[in-house]
Structure formats: C-alpha cells, structure tokens
Design an enzyme around this catalytic site. Structure first.
Site, PDB file in Angstrom:
ATOM      1  N   ASN A 192      37.390  35.963  48.057  1.00  0.00           N
ATOM      2  CA  ASN A 192      37.186  34.655  47.427  1.00  0.00           C
ATOM      3  C   ASN A 192      38.524  33.916  47.495  1.00  0.00           C
ATOM      4  O   ASN A 192      39.447  34.253  46.769  1.00  0.00           O
ATOM      5  CB  ASN A 192      36.740  34.868  45.971  1.00  0.00           C
ATOM      6  CG  ASN A 192      36.679  33.568  45.192  1.00  0.00           C
ATOM      7  OD1 ASN A 192      36.726  32.480  45.764  1.00  0.00           O
ATOM      8  ND2 ASN A 192      36.572  33.682  43.872  1.00  0.00           N
TER       9      ASN A 192
ATOM     10  N   LYS B 235      39.122  30.992  46.618  1.00  0.00           N
ATOM     11  CA  LYS B 235      39.224  30.000  45.534  1.00  0.00           C
ATOM     12  C   LYS B 235      39.727  28.659  46.086  1.00  0.00           C
ATOM     13  O   LYS B 235      39.442  28.314  47.228  1.00  0.00           O
ATOM     14  CB  LYS B 235      40.140  30.523  44.424  1.00  0.00           C
ATOM     15  CG  LYS B 235      39.755  31.918  43.943  1.00  0.00           C
ATOM     16  CD  LYS B 235      40.371  32.263  42.618  1.00  0.00           C
ATOM     17  CE  LYS B 235      40.111  33.716  42.307  1.00  0.00           C
ATOM     18  NZ  LYS B 235      40.358  34.056  40.918  1.00  0.00           N
TER      19      LYS B 235
ATOM     20  N   HIS C  73      30.596  32.466  39.243  1.00  0.00           N
ATOM     21  CA  HIS C  73      31.927  33.042  39.053  1.00  0.00           C
ATOM     22  C   HIS C  73      32.425  32.652  37.660  1.00  0.00           C
ATOM     23  O   HIS C  73      32.126  31.561  37.162  1.00  0.00           O
ATOM     24  CB  HIS C  73      32.881  32.511  40.133  1.00  0.00           C
ATOM     25  CG  HIS C  73      34.194  33.224  40.163  1.00  0.00           C
ATOM     26  ND1 HIS C  73      35.199  32.957  39.252  1.00  0.00           N
ATOM     27  CD2 HIS C  73      34.667  34.207  40.964  1.00  0.00           C
ATOM     28  CE1 HIS C  73      36.229  33.755  39.508  1.00  0.00           C
ATOM     29  NE2 HIS C  73      35.934  34.529  40.544  1.00  0.00           N
TER      30      HIS C  73
ATOM     31  N   GLU D  96      35.119  31.581  36.618  1.00  0.00           N
ATOM     32  CA  GLU D  96      35.866  30.314  36.553  1.00  0.00           C
ATOM     33  C   GLU D  96      34.903  29.134  36.503  1.00  0.00           C
ATOM     34  O   GLU D  96      35.183  28.118  35.859  1.00  0.00           O
ATOM     35  CB  GLU D  96      36.833  30.215  37.750  1.00  0.00           C
ATOM     36  CG  GLU D  96      38.009  31.172  37.565  1.00  0.00           C
ATOM     37  CD  GLU D  96      38.597  31.726  38.851  1.00  0.00           C
ATOM     38  OE1 GLU D  96      38.328  31.183  39.937  1.00  0.00           O
ATOM     39  OE2 GLU D  96      39.348  32.724  38.763  1.00  0.00           O
TER      40      GLU D  96
ATOM     41  N   GLU E  21      32.766  41.426  37.268  1.00  0.00           N
ATOM     42  CA  GLU E  21      34.162  41.000  37.196  1.00  0.00           C
ATOM     43  C   GLU E  21      34.565  40.794  35.739  1.00  0.00           C
ATOM     44  O   GLU E  21      34.274  39.723  35.159  1.00  0.00           O
ATOM     45  CB  GLU E  21      34.358  39.690  37.945  1.00  0.00           C
ATOM     46  CG  GLU E  21      33.973  39.754  39.400  1.00  0.00           C
ATOM     47  CD  GLU E  21      34.688  38.674  40.203  1.00  0.00           C
ATOM     48  OE1 GLU E  21      35.451  39.031  41.102  1.00  0.00           O
ATOM     49  OE2 GLU E  21      34.502  37.487  39.901  1.00  0.00           O
TER      50      GLU E  21
ATOM     51  N   GLY F 170      42.719  37.844  38.264  1.00  0.00           N
ATOM     52  CA  GLY F 170      43.973  37.131  38.486  1.00  0.00           C
ATOM     53  C   GLY F 170      45.079  37.501  37.515  1.00  0.00           C
ATOM     54  O   GLY F 170      46.104  36.826  37.440  1.00  0.00           O
TER      55      GLY F 170
ATOM     56  N   SER G  36      41.541  41.872  40.106  1.00  0.00           N
ATOM     57  CA  SER G  36      42.821  42.458  40.509  1.00  0.00           C
ATOM     58  C   SER G  36      42.676  43.684  41.418  1.00  0.00           C
ATOM     59  O   SER G  36      43.447  44.640  41.303  1.00  0.00           O
ATOM     60  CB  SER G  36      43.681  42.779  39.276  1.00  0.00           C
ATOM     61  OG  SER G  36      43.955  41.586  38.562  1.00  0.00           O
TER      62      SER G  36
END
Ligand code: PEP
Length: 253
Positions: free
Chosen positions: A9, A11, A97, A99, A169, A175, A215
């Site tokens: 990904n 991003k 996702h 985010e 996730e 991240g 991560s």
C-alpha cells in the site's frame, strides 16, 4: 491451499516519476517469484495506476487501488469508479483501510457497499479491519473486529466471499513501528476465521486469505507468516523501497 498474498500500500507517497521507478525495480527484482507460490500486488495512488500498469503488465505483479467509489459512473466529483479501476488494469482494491475510517468517515456500512460493488466489477476487495489501542486496552479487540468483519461482509454470498482478502491491521501497529506479536496476530486471525465459518461454512472460511498489516518488515515477516492463519501481509512503509518489499515478498527464503 491458500496462496500467500503480499500487497504493498503506497498510500499518498510517490509522484509519477518515483512510482514508475519503483514499479520498474520491483518488476526486475521480483521476476523470479512464482505466482503459484506467492501472489504480489502493488497499490499506487490513483494518478499513477495507469503508468504503473504499463510497466507491470504481463509480469507477476498485480495492480490494486487504495479506494473506490461504489458507482459505475455519475456526477460524483472527485471520485473514481470500479470501471475506471478496471480500465487501468486493477485487479484488487483496498477497502476500509483504517486511515479511511479515521479521516474520511468510512463505516462498516459504507465498506460493505463498496465490497458488494467491487465484486460486481470483478475487483477483489482487500477489506481492512482492526482495533485501536483503546479497544485493545479495554479488552474488546475481538468484538470490534468481529463487528467489522460481519458488517463488511453483510449480504455477500459465499461464492463471492471466498475470493475476498481480509487484512487484519491493528490500528496501533500501522506506521508506528509497533508490530503485533505473532501470538497476538494469530489469535485475532483465528478468531476472524471462526467468524467466517459461522457466517459461511468451514470450506469457505478455509479458502479466505487473511493478511496481517501493521509495521511488517523484512525482519518480522517470517515469524508472522509462519502462523497457521496468517496468509499474507499488507505492507505500508516497507513497500516504498524495492529492497525491503522484495525481502518481504521472498519471506520463504
Ligand atoms: C498499511 O498501510 O496498511 C500499513 C500496514 O502500514 P505500515 O506497514 O507502514 O504499518
């Protein structure tokens, strides 16, 4: 048998030149990866999908998008349709996702709508679920993730569901450099498989691939992938460099 799937990904990173360069490097260093052994997908930004597709077309790397609007076309300024994704070579689309849930108000219901429409247009959803640190500390990880899985798969028949990819996730691991331990990840993956078994049946649950994301790096991928219910990785930061993504894809070596 579930073929492991490693997806990158990207991003909102990499402009056109950088995206093309990374795609070229990956095409080169991953050419010896047998897709029957490990499936690989990369998910650049919308603006770079077509150019990256030109580079990886015919290779063993598949293309995915990071989001999608659940309509074929229309007056939806600024949105991108499944048909448009298909026309630039996408086979996968990341949906829900964390985010997008956090910054763009996506909910289980909106994710579910997108999952349904993605299937209608022969795109394979990579549906993301995962708890926040607060959920984990309150001890409600399993119920939060179960609700997300059930909500995202609402009214999806098993013939379609068997092809979905679910990415577990934990939000606190994305991240941050904090990876879930292999035991923590395996526990939630097994729980998700149990939810899938209840929703569908054992064969369907056993055919759905569940990726871990948060991560993932070259030095932790092997132990994560050794867990019985971890079938791949959704990789953010470490997917932005060819050498680290290559090492993750080649976790069996
Ligand atoms: C992600 O973007 O889905 C992700 C897991 O990011 P990272 O690997 O950087 O934690």
């Amino acid at each position: 048998m579930r073929i492991p799937i490693i997806a990158g990904n990207w991003k909102m990173y990499k402009d056109l030149t950088e995206s093309k360069a990374l795609a070229e490097s990956l095409k080169n260093c991953l050419k010896d990866v047998n897709p029957e052994d490990t499936e690989v997908a990369i998910c650049p930004t919308f603006t770079n999908l077509a150019s990256v597709n030109e580079i990886i077309k015919g290779s063993n790397i598949k293309l995915g998008a990071q989001n999608m609007y659940p309509k074929q076309e229309g007056a939806f300024t600024g949105e991108i349709s499944p048909l448009m994704l298909r026309s630039v070579g996408c086979q996968y689309v990341i949906l829900g996702h964390s985010e997008r849930r956090q910054y763009f108000g996506e909910t289980d219901a909106s994710v579910n709508e997108k999952v349904k429409v993605a299937f209608e247009y022969a795109l394979t959803p990579i549906m993301c679920v995962g708890e926040t640190l607060e959920h984990r500390e309150k001890g409600i990880t399993n119920s939060v993730v179960k609700t997300q899985v059930e909500g995202g798969l609402k009214d999806i028949p098993k013939e379609k569901a068997k092809n979905i990819v679910i990415a577990y996730e934990p939000v606190w691991a994305i991240g941050t450099g904090k990876v879930a331990t292999k035991e923590q990840a395996q526990e939630v993956h097994a729980m998700i498989r149990g939810v899938l078994k209840n929703l569908y049946d054992e064969a369907t649950a056993n055919s759905i691939r569940i990726q871990y994301g948060g991560s993932v790096k070259p030095d932790n991928v092997k132990e994560l992938m050794a867990q019985p219910d971890i079938d791949g990785a959704l990789v953010g930061g470490a997917a932005l460099k060819a050498d680290s993504f290559e090492a993750i894809v080649k976790f069996k070596k």
